[in-house]
Write a protein that holds these residues in place. Sequence first.
Motif, PDB file in Angstrom:
ATOM      1  N   VAL A  30      47.519  51.356  25.549  1.00  0.00           N
ATOM      2  CA  VAL A  30      48.125  50.354  26.429  1.00  0.00           C
ATOM      3  C   VAL A  30      47.112  49.260  26.755  1.00  0.00           C
ATOM      4  CG1 VAL A  30      48.963  49.959  28.772  1.00  0.00           C
ATOM      5  CG2 VAL A  30      49.896  51.834  27.435  1.00  0.00           C
ATOM      6  N   GLU A  31      45.877  49.652  26.998  1.00  0.00           N
ATOM      7  CA  GLU A  31      44.832  48.672  27.324  1.00  0.00           C
ATOM      8  C   GLU A  31      44.590  47.694  26.181  1.00  0.00           C
ATOM      9  OE1 GLU A  31      41.593  51.209  28.384  1.00  0.00           O
ATOM     10  OE2 GLU A  31      42.229  51.411  30.478  1.00  0.00           O
ATOM     11  N   LYS A  32      44.960  48.090  24.971  1.00  0.00           N
ATOM     12  CA  LYS A  32      44.848  47.206  23.810  1.00  0.00           C
ATOM     13  C   LYS A  32      46.147  46.437  23.542  1.00  0.00           C
ATOM     14  CE  LYS A  32      40.595  48.012  22.679  1.00  0.00           C
ATOM     15  NZ  LYS A  32      39.581  46.925  22.701  1.00  0.00           N
ATOM     16  N   GLY A  33      47.071  46.496  24.497  1.00  0.00           N
ATOM     17  CA  GLY A  33      48.296  45.714  24.389  1.00  0.00           C
ATOM     18  C   GLY A  33      49.409  46.362  23.604  1.00  0.00           C
ATOM     19  N   LYS A  34      49.317  47.668  23.356  1.00  0.00           N
ATOM     20  CA  LYS A  34      50.339  48.368  22.597  1.00  0.00           C
ATOM     21  C   LYS A  34      51.482  48.834  23.496  1.00  0.00           C
ATOM     22  CE  LYS A  34      47.816  48.197  18.815  1.00  0.00           C
ATOM     23  NZ  LYS A  34      48.185  47.378  17.650  1.00  0.00           N
ATOM     24  N   ALA A  37      54.637  55.264  24.157  1.00  0.00           N
ATOM     25  CA  ALA A  37      55.429  56.340  24.752  1.00  0.00           C
ATOM     26  C   ALA A  37      54.675  57.650  24.591  1.00  0.00           C
ATOM     27  CB  ALA A  37      56.795  56.443  24.078  1.00  0.00           C
ATOM     28  N   LEU A  38      54.592  58.407  25.670  1.00  0.00           N
ATOM     29  CA  LEU A  38      53.994  59.743  25.648  1.00  0.00           C
ATOM     30  C   LEU A  38      55.110  60.747  25.910  1.00  0.00           C
ATOM     31  CD1 LEU A  38      51.678  61.764  25.626  1.00  0.00           C
ATOM     32  CD2 LEU A  38      51.172  61.146  27.987  1.00  0.00           C
ATOM     33  N   VAL A  39      55.370  61.583  24.912  1.00  0.00           N
ATOM     34  CA  VAL A  39      56.473  62.544  25.005  1.00  0.00           C
ATOM     35  C   VAL A  39      55.895  63.933  25.261  1.00  0.00           C
ATOM     36  CG1 VAL A  39      58.517  63.486  23.878  1.00  0.00           C
ATOM     37  CG2 VAL A  39      57.783  61.139  23.372  1.00  0.00           C
ATOM     38  N   ASP A  40      56.211  64.494  26.415  1.00  0.00           N
ATOM     39  CA  ASP A  40      55.743  65.827  26.792  1.00  0.00           C
ATOM     40  C   ASP A  40      56.701  66.852  26.188  1.00  0.00           C
ATOM     41  OD1 ASP A  40      55.039  68.197  27.977  1.00  0.00           O
ATOM     42  OD2 ASP A  40      55.087  67.453  30.033  1.00  0.00           O
ATOM     43  N   GLY A  61      51.669  51.509  32.353  1.00  0.00           N
ATOM     44  CA  GLY A  61      52.419  50.911  31.260  1.00  0.00           C
ATOM     45  C   GLY A  61      52.843  51.879  30.183  1.00  0.00           C
ATOM     46  N   VAL A  62      52.613  53.193  30.415  1.00  0.00           N
ATOM     47  CA  VAL A  62      53.003  54.207  29.440  1.00  0.00           C
ATOM     48  C   VAL A  62      54.390  54.740  29.791  1.00  0.00           C
ATOM     49  CG1 VAL A  62      52.438  56.443  28.404  1.00  0.00           C
ATOM     50  CG2 VAL A  62      50.601  54.885  29.102  1.00  0.00           C
ATOM     51  N   ARG A  63      55.277  54.762  28.824  1.00  0.00           N
ATOM     52  CA  ARG A  63      56.591  55.373  29.022  1.00  0.00           C
ATOM     53  C   ARG A  63      56.453  56.877  28.814  1.00  0.00           C
ATOM     54  NH1 ARG A  63      62.016  54.284  25.279  1.00  0.00           N
ATOM     55  NH2 ARG A  63      63.398  55.775  26.343  1.00  0.00           N
ATOM     56  N   VAL A  64      56.785  57.670  29.832  1.00  0.00           N
ATOM     57  CA  VAL A  64      56.652  59.118  29.769  1.00  0.00           C
ATOM     58  C   VAL A  64      58.031  59.754  29.657  1.00  0.00           C
ATOM     59  CG1 VAL A  64      55.812  61.192  30.918  1.00  0.00           C
ATOM     60  CG2 VAL A  64      54.548  59.045  31.142  1.00  0.00           C
TER      61      VAL A  64
END
Length: 224
Positions: A30-34, A37-40, A61-64
């Motif tokens: 995210v810090e690199k502008g990407k 999504a993090l899928v648990d 900014g991470v979609r969980v």
Amino acid sequence: MYNDKRIRIIVGHYGSGKTEFSVNYAIKLVEKGKKVALVDLDVVNLYFRSREKEKNLSESGVRVISSSIKASAVDIPAISAEAYAPLQDKTYETILDLGGDPVGARVLGRYHDILKEEDYDMFYVLNANRPETSTLDKTIGYLNAIEGTGRVKITGIINNTHMLKSTTIDDVLKGQKLAEELSKKLEIPIKYIVALEDIAKKLPKNLEGEIFPIKLYMREDWML
């Protein structure tokens, strides 16, 4: 890390630190502008799961995506159908955090048709300080069991040998030795050498794999 394939599957023994790595990885992307999504997909372990940090990750900014049951006090092994979205949407950099044993890899079966070999990397997180993955034979056995259950191939090794906040340079180098033996035996490259930021600065620069400094997001300040 930016040469990794769009879908990254993170596996490893319980206590290997795979969730901590997954969270750090997601935040770095995210810090690199990407768009991340993090899928648990951990339906085995009830503790130290990425879903516990959903609020913090979302603010970063991470979609969980995790359980389809939205209740913090309830843990039910039900994966949301929402997990399909970032797997199919190529605008996402997607991280799948699996349960910490071969049984945990079984959940990949439902995504088998989506996961094409050219579309994913599967990283095996190794902590040589765990009794179950402290020798080459034990580590190979565990790795093979995960591949067999999940029906996907591991494409990279992550040395994440640690003792939480008490980790030393010697711990990391001990894990690196085992990771190199594993890499040579199975012809799987070492992708990352994970260490707390202060330790990472002191590691030799000629190690096989990319040094990956992390913060401890999954452990509260009062925890050891």
